[in-house]
Design a protein around this motif. Structure first.
Motif, PDB file in Angstrom:
ATOM      1  N   ALA A 280      -1.150  -0.132   5.199  1.00  0.00           N
ATOM      2  CA  ALA A 280      -0.590  -1.453   5.489  1.00  0.00           C
ATOM      3  C   ALA A 280      -1.618  -2.509   5.115  1.00  0.00           C
ATOM      4  N   ARG A 281      -1.152  -3.640   4.708  1.00  0.00           N
ATOM      5  CA  ARG A 281      -2.053  -4.717   4.303  1.00  0.00           C
ATOM      6  C   ARG A 281      -2.619  -5.471   5.502  1.00  0.00           C
ATOM      7  N   SER A 282      -2.069  -5.248   6.688  1.00  0.00           N
ATOM      8  CA  SER A 282      -2.587  -5.928   7.866  1.00  0.00           C
ATOM      9  C   SER A 282      -2.453  -5.012   9.067  1.00  0.00           C
ATOM     10  N   LEU A 283      -3.110  -5.390  10.152  1.00  0.00           N
ATOM     11  CA  LEU A 283      -3.012  -4.612  11.386  1.00  0.00           C
ATOM     12  C   LEU A 283      -1.605  -4.662  11.982  1.00  0.00           C
ATOM     13  N   LEU A 284      -0.815  -5.628  11.562  1.00  0.00           N
ATOM     14  CA  LEU A 284       0.541  -5.757  12.078  1.00  0.00           C
ATOM     15  C   LEU A 284       1.531  -4.899  11.298  1.00  0.00           C
ATOM     16  N   LEU A 285       0.998  -4.120  10.343  1.00  0.00           N
ATOM     17  CA  LEU A 285       1.817  -3.234   9.514  1.00  0.00           C
ATOM     18  C   LEU A 285       2.868  -4.006   8.729  1.00  0.00           C
ATOM     19  N   GLU A 286       2.501  -5.208   8.338  1.00  0.00           N
ATOM     20  CA  GLU A 286       3.382  -6.004   7.501  1.00  0.00           C
ATOM     21  C   GLU A 286       2.929  -5.866   6.054  1.00  0.00           C
ATOM     22  N   ASN A 287       3.858  -6.029   5.142  1.00  0.00           N
ATOM     23  CA  ASN A 287       3.533  -5.977   3.721  1.00  0.00           C
ATOM     24  C   ASN A 287       2.866  -4.661   3.340  1.00  0.00           C
ATOM     25  N   ASP A 288       3.506  -3.558   3.672  1.00  0.00           N
ATOM     26  CA  ASP A 288       2.961  -2.248   3.327  1.00  0.00           C
ATOM     27  C   ASP A 288       2.728  -2.134   1.831  1.00  0.00           C
ATOM     28  N   PHE A 289       1.749  -1.316   1.478  1.00  0.00           N
ATOM     29  CA  PHE A 289       1.533  -1.010   0.077  1.00  0.00           C
ATOM     30  C   PHE A 289       2.712  -0.183  -0.422  1.00  0.00           C
ATOM     31  N   THR A 290       2.970  -0.255  -1.674  1.00  0.00           N
ATOM     32  CA  THR A 290       4.060   0.519  -2.264  1.00  0.00           C
ATOM     33  C   THR A 290       3.638   1.977  -2.388  1.00  0.00           C
ATOM     34  N   ALA A 291       4.601   2.842  -2.619  1.00  0.00           N
ATOM     35  CA  ALA A 291       4.309   4.266  -2.827  1.00  0.00           C
ATOM     36  C   ALA A 291       3.368   4.438  -4.017  1.00  0.00           C
ATOM     37  N   GLU A 292       3.562   3.637  -5.044  1.00  0.00           N
ATOM     38  CA  GLU A 292       2.698   3.723  -6.230  1.00  0.00           C
ATOM     39  C   GLU A 292       1.263   3.330  -5.895  1.00  0.00           C
ATOM     40  N   GLU A 293       1.099   2.302  -5.072  1.00  0.00           N
ATOM     41  CA  GLU A 293      -0.246   1.880  -4.674  1.00  0.00           C
ATOM     42  C   GLU A 293      -0.927   2.954  -3.823  1.00  0.00           C
ATOM     43  N   LYS A 294      -0.168   3.593  -2.946  1.00  0.00           N
ATOM     44  CA  LYS A 294      -0.730   4.671  -2.136  1.00  0.00           C
ATOM     45  C   LYS A 294      -1.187   5.831  -3.018  1.00  0.00           C
ATOM     46  N   LEU A 295      -0.359   6.203  -3.976  1.00  0.00           N
ATOM     47  CA  LEU A 295      -0.726   7.299  -4.871  1.00  0.00           C
ATOM     48  C   LEU A 295      -1.923   6.931  -5.735  1.00  0.00           C
ATOM     49  N   ALA A 296      -2.009   5.679  -6.153  1.00  0.00           N
ATOM     50  CA  ALA A 296      -3.164   5.226  -6.940  1.00  0.00           C
ATOM     51  C   ALA A 296      -4.440   5.314  -6.101  1.00  0.00           C
ATOM     52  N   PHE A 297      -4.353   4.948  -4.818  1.00  0.00           N
ATOM     53  CA  PHE A 297      -5.493   5.051  -3.914  1.00  0.00           C
ATOM     54  C   PHE A 297      -5.927   6.510  -3.787  1.00  0.00           C
ATOM     55  N   ARG A 298      -4.974   7.393  -3.586  1.00  0.00           N
ATOM     56  CA  ARG A 298      -5.300   8.818  -3.429  1.00  0.00           C
ATOM     57  C   ARG A 298      -5.848   9.405  -4.722  1.00  0.00           C
TER      58      ARG A 298
END
Length: 159
Positions: A44-62
């Motif tokens: 998530a882009r914030s502690l409030l879990l707003e504006n989650d990263f996309t699935a593609e961004e998560k896979l890029a991070f991994r």
């Protein structure tokens, strides 16, 4: 009871201060290693879990984690296991550091984490041997006989 304190009871935490320091160092390094994957779980882009990263961004991070962090850290753990020579991280018997690392490497290679290859530890023979050694400890082997491979795919786990 805090995890490290509770390890005095079954003898998983050394009484020698230098060995205890080494155990703590391994545990802290495991936390440093896998900590970013916690972020990758929710991403998530914030502690409030707003504006989650996309699935593609998560896979890029991994993918970057796989490319950078896994070789860096697993080579360190490999060197530590080689240096100790017993197959354990510290001393001649299992410690909480071995359990902590085993939990992390089991999770990392389980296939649960999309984008992290299950064979990511295969280039580190002492790491792989360490996992087999931990899993063969009688108490741990009995747990696996009773509970299976240890990966809970539902939330209805009963200890």
């Amino acid at each position: 009871m805090p995890p490290r304190i509770s390890c005095f009871l079954p003898g998983l935490y050394p009484t020698d201060p230098i060995d205890a320091f080494q155990v703590d160092s391994i545990i802290d390094t495991v936390e440093e290693f896998i900590g970013p994957l916690g972020i990758a779980m929710s991403m998530a882009r914030s502690l409030l879990l707003e504006n989650d990263f996309t699935a593609e961004e998560k896979l890029a991070f991994r993918a970057r984690f796989t490319e950078k962090a896994i070789p860096e850290y697993l080579s360190r753990f490999e060197e530590k296991l080689i240096a100790n020579g017993s197959g354990w991280f510290v001393g001649d018997s299992i410690t909480i550091a071995d359990c902590k690392f085993y939990q992390a490497i089991s999770w990392l290679t389980s296939g649960i984490l999309d984008g992290i290859p299950t064979d990511c530890a295969d280039a580190y023979p002492h790491v792989v041997a360490h996992s087999r050694k931990v899993k063969s400890v009688p108490e741990i082997a009995r747990w696996y006989e009773k509970k299976g491979d240890g990966h809970y795919v539902t939330s209805d786990h009963k200890p």
